[in-house]
Design a protein around this motif. Structure first.
Motif, PDB file in Angstrom:
ATOM      1  N   LEU A 113       0.824  -1.210   0.000  1.00  0.00           N
ATOM      2  CA  LEU A 113       0.000   0.000   0.000  1.00  0.00           C
ATOM      3  C   LEU A 113       0.861   1.264   0.000  1.00  0.00           C
ATOM      4  O   LEU A 113       1.579   1.536   0.960  1.00  0.00           O
ATOM      5  CB  LEU A 113      -0.937   0.008   1.211  1.00  0.00           C
ATOM      6  N   ASP A 114       0.775   1.993  -1.080  1.00  0.00           N
ATOM      7  CA  ASP A 114       1.353   3.330  -1.156  1.00  0.00           C
ATOM      8  C   ASP A 114       0.200   4.323  -1.077  1.00  0.00           C
ATOM      9  O   ASP A 114      -0.788   4.193  -1.807  1.00  0.00           O
ATOM     10  CB  ASP A 114       2.127   3.514  -2.464  1.00  0.00           C
ATOM     11  N   LEU A 115       0.314   5.311  -0.212  1.00  0.00           N
ATOM     12  CA  LEU A 115      -0.799   6.217   0.064  1.00  0.00           C
ATOM     13  C   LEU A 115      -0.468   7.646  -0.334  1.00  0.00           C
ATOM     14  O   LEU A 115       0.686   8.076  -0.252  1.00  0.00           O
ATOM     15  CB  LEU A 115      -1.149   6.188   1.558  1.00  0.00           C
ATOM     16  N   VAL A 116      -1.500   8.352  -0.761  1.00  0.00           N
ATOM     17  CA  VAL A 116      -1.420   9.801  -0.946  1.00  0.00           C
ATOM     18  C   VAL A 116      -2.258  10.418   0.166  1.00  0.00           C
ATOM     19  O   VAL A 116      -3.472  10.223   0.232  1.00  0.00           O
ATOM     20  CB  VAL A 116      -1.947  10.236  -2.324  1.00  0.00           C
ATOM     21  N   TYR A 117      -1.589  11.152   1.054  1.00  0.00           N
ATOM     22  CA  TYR A 117      -2.268  11.734   2.213  1.00  0.00           C
ATOM     23  C   TYR A 117      -2.782  13.131   1.889  1.00  0.00           C
ATOM     24  O   TYR A 117      -2.061  13.950   1.290  1.00  0.00           O
ATOM     25  CB  TYR A 117      -1.311  11.838   3.406  1.00  0.00           C
ATOM     26  N   GLY A 118      -4.014  13.407   2.313  1.00  0.00           N
ATOM     27  CA  GLY A 118      -4.508  14.765   2.270  1.00  0.00           C
ATOM     28  C   GLY A 118      -3.750  15.626   3.264  1.00  0.00           C
ATOM     29  O   GLY A 118      -3.234  15.115   4.276  1.00  0.00           O
ATOM     30  N   ASN A 119      -3.685  16.918   3.008  1.00  0.00           N
ATOM     31  CA  ASN A 119      -2.884  17.785   3.871  1.00  0.00           C
ATOM     32  C   ASN A 119      -3.492  17.965   5.264  1.00  0.00           C
ATOM     33  O   ASN A 119      -2.855  18.541   6.150  1.00  0.00           O
ATOM     34  CB  ASN A 119      -2.696  19.155   3.218  1.00  0.00           C
ATOM     35  N   GLY A 120      -4.689  17.445   5.481  1.00  0.00           N
ATOM     36  CA  GLY A 120      -5.303  17.543   6.810  1.00  0.00           C
ATOM     37  C   GLY A 120      -5.317  16.235   7.574  1.00  0.00           C
ATOM     38  O   GLY A 120      -5.828  16.178   8.702  1.00  0.00           O
TER      39      GLY A 120
END
Length: 470
Positions: free
Chosen positions: A155-162
């Motif tokens: 799992l590679d994730l893109v995190y929201g800035n919040g």
């Protein structure tokens, strides 16, 4: 009498009574600033809506939803509660949707609430899994990194800035909004434990709590052992641009590749119901993997309504960004009208002040008006002279009022953290240049309208009676 003479006389008359002119202009300043600032609040919310729609795929995006496990009603963007479709969103449907005319892209989206663990912190978030093409169509603005690679096996994730604000201390349960401090976690570099079985994690935490308090007896004298919950190591492939106080449409989202997530879920929940998946009447897992919704990208905005109608006829619920935008624009129009009306009351009071100032000026300059008439000045010039004075008051008040509006707007945006405190993406107060020009023109118009009847009175004064007056 030419226009230069009119301007010269009007300005000299205003300068003659500086205090009265100042107080009258002040009323226009307050009125203009009130209108501009009030309308700017509505425009700021509208601009935030436009950005949110753009970050959600633009006006050519259609959201198709069907049946969801355990739910029978849904809330649509049109503001009406409606019966939910009994059909599921699966691969067969996506194949049909992709073949529809004018559909450029049909992508599945699967949403799953998850738990994030790192050191002494515990976080909660919404995992949003979709295809690489769909993620690119969402126009995600990344500060660093890239979108997840498909079928990577991990799992590679893109995190929201919040997302970082959703972490709490395990002991106290306090987070960013209670302490004002972000957790000591660098999501761009640190790996975290990702728990996909949120319900199981809650049950395990509850059982551990009962065991600590001595209430873990299962009924036969034996202690119930909590089932181990799988913890997946996840790393960041990218971070959404913006700080923790810069809200946007992807603020709380955590993106990942759909195919990779499906492989991990099927392996972890072997022969068990995957969270968010429907079940048969006997409670067994549904034979096909079903998605939360499908996202369609239409080739042109003119074809959005026709494609939406076809999908509705197929028995599915449809929401379009265009419909959502139209419904919200109607609400914003009402908000702007109300806010503008509140500000207009101040300008109405200012108009009464202008009328009073011009009327007093006529009484004080009665003899002067009589002399001008005797010297051959036309009635039209006399009327123009007083209207120009009133217009000057409106123009000066409008200019200063707009300068004050920009200062007030800056203060509002600063105090609200550029909209973050209100949950808005961008400034809560937005003043476009057309509003500046329109407000100055409106202030002049109010001044002329307020000075019209005093100007008529000046025209109708008898020259002989005016000369004899003291």
């Amino acid at each position: 009498m030419n226009w230069m003479d009119l301007l010269r006389m009007s300005t000299s008359n205003l300068k003659r009574r500086k205090l009265r002119t100042f107080l009258t202009v002040l009323g226009v300043v307050i009125g203009t600033a009130s209108i501009v600032v009030m309308i700017s609040l509505g425009l700021g919310m509208q601009q935030s809506l436009y950005r949110e729609v753009e970050q959600s795929g633009g006006l050519t995006t259609i959201k198709v939803s069907g049946a969801q496990a355990g739910n029978s009603m849904m809330y649509s963007s049109s503001g009406k509660e409606e019966e939910q479709s009994t059909k599921y969103i699966n691969d067969q449907l996506l194949a049909r949707l992709s073949k529809l005319e004018h559909v450029a892209l049909a992508s599945p989206v699967y949403e799953l609430p998850v738990v994030l663990l790192k050191g002494g912190y515990e976080g909660y978030g919404q995992l949003l899994a979709t295809t690489p093409e769909a993620m690119e169509a969402r126009n995600i603005n990344l500060a660093e990194g890239s979108l997840p690679k498909p079928n990577s096996g991990h799992l590679d994730l893109v995190y929201g800035n919040g997302v970082l604000t959703m972490f709490n201390e395990k002991g106290s349960g306090k987070g960013y909004y209670e302490t004002g401090r972000l957790p000591d976690i660098d999501l761009a570099k640190d790996s975290v434990f990702l728990i996909l079985d949120q319900e199981g994690y809650y049950n395990q935490s509850s059982q551990n709590g009962d065991e600590a308090s001595g209430n873990s007896d299962s009924g036969d004298g034996k202690q119930a052992q909590p089932k181990a919950i799988a913890k997946h190591v996840a790393k960041a492939s990218g971070i959404v641009a913006g700080g923790p106080d810069e809200y946007n449409a992807n603020y709380y989202n955590i993106f990942c590749d759909l195919d990779t997530l499906k492989q991990i879920l099927k392996k972890e929940f072997n022969a068990r119901v995957i969270p968010g998946q429907p079940t048969t009447k006997s409670g067994k897992p549904y034979k096909e993997f079903c998605y939360s919704y499908a996202q369609l990208k239409v080739d042109d905005i003119d074809n959005v309504d026709s494609v939406a109608s076809i999908v509705r006829e197929m028995g599915y619920n449809v929401e379009t960004n265009a419909e959502y935008l139209d419904s919200m624009k109607g609400q914003f129009a009402i908000v702007q009208a109300v806010l503008g009306g509140i500000g207009a009351v101040s300008l109405l009071v200012a108009a009464i002040g202008i009328a009073n100032t011009m009327m007093m000026s006529i009484y004080e300059r009665t003899k002067e008006i009589g002399v001008i008439k005797v010297l051959g000045c036309s009635l039209k010039n006399i009327k123009q002279m007083f209207l120009v004075e009133a217009a000057f008051i409106g123009l000066i008040g409008g200019i200063i009022g707009n300068i004050l509006s920009f200062l007030i707007s800056f203060v509002i945006n600063f105090l609200t953290g550029n909209g973050a405190a209100m949950g808005i993406d961008g400034n809560i107060s937005y003043i476009p240049w057309w509003l500046v020009i329109l407000s100055m023109g409106f202030a002049m118009l109010v001044g002329v309208a307020a000075g019209y009847f005093p100007a008529l009175r000046a025209m109708r004064l008898s020259p002989l009676a005016a000369i004899r007056s003291e």
